[in-house]
Write an enzyme that holds these catalytic residues in place. Sequence first.
Site, PDB file in Angstrom:
ATOM      1  N   TRP A 180      15.873  37.930 -21.694  1.00 42.33           N
ATOM      2  CA  TRP A 180      17.286  37.935 -21.011  1.00 42.33           C
ATOM      3  C   TRP A 180      17.291  36.771 -19.775  1.00 42.33           C
ATOM      4  CZ3 TRP A 180      18.597  41.873 -16.794  1.00 42.33           C
ATOM      5  CH2 TRP A 180      20.176  41.855 -16.602  1.00 42.33           C
ATOM      6  N   ASP A 219      11.401  47.375 -19.959  1.00 49.37           N
ATOM      7  CA  ASP A 219      13.124  47.306 -19.793  1.00 49.37           C
ATOM      8  C   ASP A 219      13.719  47.816 -21.109  1.00 49.37           C
ATOM      9  OD1 ASP A 219      15.543  47.006 -19.258  1.00 49.37           O
ATOM     10  OD2 ASP A 219      15.371  44.593 -19.126  1.00 49.37           O
ATOM     11  N   LYS A 246      24.700  50.470 -22.260  1.00 47.32           N
ATOM     12  CA  LYS A 246      25.164  50.467 -23.662  1.00 47.32           C
ATOM     13  C   LYS A 246      25.403  51.747 -24.359  1.00 47.32           C
ATOM     14  CE  LYS A 246      24.512  45.979 -23.121  1.00 47.32           C
ATOM     15  NZ  LYS A 246      23.978  45.148 -21.558  1.00 47.32           N
TER      16      LYS A 246
END
Length: 461
Positions: free
Chosen positions: A190, A271, A307
Site C-alpha cells: 500500500w 496490517d 472496509k
Amino acid sequence: MRTQFPPSSAHGSPSPTDRRLSALVRHLGVGDHSASSMESQDPNPAISPSATAAFSGDSVFANIVQAPEDPILGVTVAYNKDPSPVKLNLGVGAYRTEEGKPLVLNVVRRAEQLIINDQSRVKEYLPITGMADFNKLSAKLIFGTDSPAIQENRIATVQCLSGTGSLRVGAEFLVKHYHNRTIYIPQPTWGNHPKVFTMAGLSVKSYRYYDPATRGLNFQGLLEDLGSAPSGAIVLLHACAHNPTGVDPTTEQWEHIRQLVRSKGLLPFFDSAYQGFASGSLDTDAQSVRMFVADGGECLAAQSYAKNMGLYGERVGALSIVCRTADVATRVESQLKLVIRPMYSNPPIHGASIVATIFKDRDMYTEWTIELKAMADRIISMRQQLFDALRARGTPGDWSHIVKQIGMFTFTGLNTEQVASMTKEYHIYMTSDGRISMAGLSSRTVPHLADAIHAAVTRVA
C-alpha cells in the site's frame, strides 16, 4: 447594555426559544451585573498597527513548491474533473453497490439510531486508550474469543484512528521502545506504508512479494529476503487481501513464513484492513494473525473498520500489541498512552460506539456478518464476470489471476502506458501500476472495462 432577545410570541408569553436563550444567558452569567463594564468598553476599538504591519515582502512560505497529488487519491481528483458520461473510477478503495453508490450497512444505521435515542450518552472525552468495550471486542475479533493471549491478559489494545493511525501509533511506539528501527515491507505494498513508517522514524526496506511473471506470490524471493534480514528487524505482513496485489500466501506458506520469522527473531507487524471483507469469513481472514499468536510469540496488529463495516469516514481502528506476559502488556499500554497523548490526545467516540453496539448484540452481530459476506460475495462475482468477459473477447494473455486473487483489489498486470490509454480512450481511472478496485465494478460496467483492457493489451505494448 442589556442582552437583546427575539420578540416574544404573539400572546405575550415567552416562546420556547426565548426560554432556552434566557436559560443560556443565566448559565453564562451574562446580565445587568456586567453591563457597566461592557458599556465602558469601546465597541469598535482602533487596532494599533504592529511593527511589521507595513511589511509587503514575499510570504515566508514563498519557497514552498506545489506538492504532487497523492497517487491514489489523485485518481479520484482526475475522475471528478472528467465530464464523460461513461467515466469509471476503479482507483477508490471503498465499496460500491451494484448501482455504483456508496453503501451504509443496515446494521450500522440501526446501531446509530440506538445511540441517538440513548439519552444517557454524552460527548465527554474518551480515555487516551479509547473505549474499553471497543478495545476488548476488537481484540476478540482478530485473535479469537478463545485466544490464550486474551485469557492471559497478554494483549495491550488501544483505539486508534482507523488503520493508518494504528500503524502510526505502533511505529512511533517501536521507535521509542524497540531496539531495532528497521522495518521490512512487501514489494509492492500500500502506497501509504512507507510514508507512515518513515515519518515515524523507522528505516524502511523491502522484501520481494509479487511475481509479475506469474502474477502471483514470489514465495522463494520472500523467504530469501526475510532470511537475510538482520535479527530483530520488524516485518510488515498483510493479514489478508494484500493491497495492491490481491495475492495472499496459502496456509502452508504462512506456516513457513511464521517459522522463518520466529527463527530469525523478527518482529511481525500485521496490517489487518480487510478482515471478513476478503473471503466473507472473519475467522478465515484472521488465520494468519492467529497462527503467530498461537506460538506464544510477540507481534503487533493494526485493525481497521473502514472496509468491513463501511465506517470509512468515522476513522475507527485499533492497535494491539501481543506480549509475553500480562505484566509486560500493562507496561506497554502505559507507554502507548504517552505516544497517543501528544499526537491526538484521545480518539473519537461515535464510530467506536457503533462497532461496540453491534458487537455486544448477538442479533446485530449476526446481521453484520451477513451483510459483510454479501459485500465479499459481490466482489468475488465481479472477478468472475470480468474474467469471463475477457475470455469471451479472446483478450491475449492468461487472466486467471483475476479470479485467483482475493479482496478489494486486483493487480491486473497492465503497464503504465496501457493504463494511460484506457484513461484517455475509455475514461477509466485507476492507479498507474494497474491496480483496480473490484468493488468499483458492476454488471453494467464490466463490459466497458473488458473492452478497454482488450484494446489496451492488443494496441499498446
